[in-house]
Design a protein around this motif. Structure first.
Motif, PDB file in Angstrom:
ATOM      1  N   TYR A 133       7.289  -0.430  12.612  1.00  0.00           N
ATOM      2  CA  TYR A 133       8.316   0.146  11.746  1.00  0.00           C
ATOM      3  C   TYR A 133       8.118  -0.313  10.294  1.00  0.00           C
ATOM      4  CZ  TYR A 133      10.381   1.713  16.053  1.00  0.00           C
ATOM      5  OH  TYR A 133      10.575   2.353  17.259  1.00  0.00           O
ATOM      6  N   LYS A 134       7.624  -1.522  10.139  1.00  0.00           N
ATOM      7  CA  LYS A 134       7.280  -2.009   8.798  1.00  0.00           C
ATOM      8  C   LYS A 134       6.121  -1.186   8.225  1.00  0.00           C
ATOM      9  CE  LYS A 134       5.866  -6.190   6.300  1.00  0.00           C
ATOM     10  NZ  LYS A 134       5.495  -7.626   6.425  1.00  0.00           N
ATOM     11  N   LEU A 135       5.113  -0.943   9.050  1.00  0.00           N
ATOM     12  CA  LEU A 135       3.980  -0.124   8.609  1.00  0.00           C
ATOM     13  C   LEU A 135       4.417   1.307   8.312  1.00  0.00           C
ATOM     14  CD1 LEU A 135       1.233  -1.331  11.135  1.00  0.00           C
ATOM     15  CD2 LEU A 135       1.345  -1.877   8.701  1.00  0.00           C
ATOM     16  N   ALA A 136       5.332   1.820   9.109  1.00  0.00           N
ATOM     17  CA  ALA A 136       5.811   3.194   8.920  1.00  0.00           C
ATOM     18  C   ALA A 136       6.497   3.369   7.567  1.00  0.00           C
ATOM     19  CB  ALA A 136       6.766   3.575  10.050  1.00  0.00           C
ATOM     20  N   LYS A 137       7.051   2.287   7.036  1.00  0.00           N
ATOM     21  CA  LYS A 137       7.761   2.357   5.756  1.00  0.00           C
ATOM     22  C   LYS A 137       6.897   1.886   4.590  1.00  0.00           C
ATOM     23  CE  LYS A 137      12.195   1.999   8.090  1.00  0.00           C
ATOM     24  NZ  LYS A 137      13.367   1.169   8.419  1.00  0.00           N
ATOM     25  N   SER A 138       5.613   1.690   4.860  1.00  0.00           N
ATOM     26  CA  SER A 138       4.666   1.272   3.824  1.00  0.00           C
ATOM     27  C   SER A 138       4.441   2.404   2.819  1.00  0.00           C
ATOM     28  CB  SER A 138       3.334   0.892   4.481  1.00  0.00           C
ATOM     29  OG  SER A 138       2.307   0.729   3.522  1.00  0.00           O
ATOM     30  N   ASP A 139       3.992   2.044   1.631  1.00  0.00           N
ATOM     31  CA  ASP A 139       3.594   3.044   0.640  1.00  0.00           C
ATOM     32  C   ASP A 139       2.157   3.503   0.866  1.00  0.00           C
ATOM     33  OD1 ASP A 139       6.038   2.949  -0.701  1.00  0.00           O
ATOM     34  OD2 ASP A 139       5.398   1.258  -1.951  1.00  0.00           O
ATOM     35  N   ASN A 140       1.474   2.847   1.813  1.00  0.00           N
ATOM     36  CA  ASN A 140       0.069   3.144   2.070  1.00  0.00           C
ATOM     37  C   ASN A 140      -0.055   4.210   3.166  1.00  0.00           C
ATOM     38  OD1 ASN A 140      -2.506   2.577   3.788  1.00  0.00           O
ATOM     39  ND2 ASN A 140      -2.950   1.661   1.801  1.00  0.00           N
ATOM     40  N   LEU A 141      -0.734   5.301   2.844  1.00  0.00           N
ATOM     41  CA  LEU A 141      -0.901   6.416   3.784  1.00  0.00           C
ATOM     42  C   LEU A 141      -1.478   5.966   5.113  1.00  0.00           C
ATOM     43  CD1 LEU A 141      -1.212   9.424   4.610  1.00  0.00           C
ATOM     44  CD2 LEU A 141      -3.361   9.446   3.298  1.00  0.00           C
ATOM     45  N   TRP A 142      -2.490   5.099   5.059  1.00  0.00           N
ATOM     46  CA  TRP A 142      -3.205   4.724   6.288  1.00  0.00           C
ATOM     47  C   TRP A 142      -2.369   3.782   7.144  1.00  0.00           C
ATOM     48  CZ3 TRP A 142      -6.010   8.570   6.274  1.00  0.00           C
ATOM     49  CH2 TRP A 142      -6.643   9.024   5.114  1.00  0.00           C
TER      50      TRP A 142
END
Length: 231
Positions: A133-142
């Motif tokens: 969920y942290k990754l899902a809210k990242s500004d990074n596309l990948w």
């Protein structure tokens, strides 16, 4: 050993295929794969090469994964997956941590798709999944794509909750590569539990980006596809 692996890949390189890959993976200025360099080595050739170098250390794999040449990075991930599968729990934790520390170099959709669910998905199957969920809210596309594709392992184990929750997070995402990834994962849910997929679709299909919807209903019969698309 690292130089030997690079030499093997260089020998397998195909300049004509490299040109095709450069276009296919959008490496031009301003495109998502800007600056990526290809040798023109196929995935089956890379997998075969990777099997010869499973003794590479994480330090060596970090160097390989940091290279501008795409096939060096993808082959390093094939090696990493093989090491992960053969590791005990402590070894798997090290590889899981390594993967998360190096997401900046897992920077094209094929690199995400070939690796994330094998490592993050497998490791998190019976663990706390908050990192996704942290990754899902990242500004990074990948990192965002890693979040949704990692759930493929959960789907394979008939766990759909996190796929659906992360798909909901991405309903307003603007990138086509996220739309495609979410649609793909929803389609995979439907292969195992059509009722669960359709429950999600009936709630959100009017809000879903068109590409996401099309990917998610790709395997439906024509009448059902038309039902969702017309609405």
């Amino acid at each position: 050993m690292l130089n030997q692996l690079k030499g093997d890949l260089q020998e397998l390189g195909n300049p004509e295929k490299a040109k095709i890959y450069q276009r296919f993976f959008k490496t031009g200025k301003g495109e998502y794969g800007e600056g990526d360099i290809f040798l023109g080595v196929t995935n089956p050739e890379q997998r075969k090469t990777a099997k010869k170098y499973t003794d590479l250390s994480l330090k060596e794999l970090r160097e390989l994964l940091s290279d501008k040449i795409h096939e060096y990075r993808s082959t390093s991930l094939f090696v990493l997956i093989d090491k992960y599968r053969k590791s005990d729990e402590a070894g798997k934790k090290k590889i899981y941590d390594f993967y998360l520390k190096n997401t900046k170099n897992i920077n094209n959709w094929d690199l995400v798709d070939l690796s994330s669910y094998h490592i993050l998905g497998d490791y998190l199957l019976e663990r706390n999944k908050s990192i996704l969920y942290k990754l899902a809210k990242s500004d990074n596309l990948w990192e965002k794509r890693i979040a949704i594709i990692s759930t493929y392992w959960f789907i394979k184990n008939n766990q759909f909750e996190d796929t659906l929750k992360i798909s909901e997070i991405f309903l307003k995402d603007e990138h086509d590569l996220i739309h495609k990834a979410v649609g793909w994962m929803l389609r995979e849910v439907g292969k195992r539990d059509l009722e669960t997929e359709e429950k999600f679709l009936k709630k959100y299909y009017k809000k879903m980006p068109r590409t996401m919807l099309r990917y998610s209903i790709e395997k439906f019969d024509e009448d059902k596809r038309k039902y969702y698309l017309k609405k």
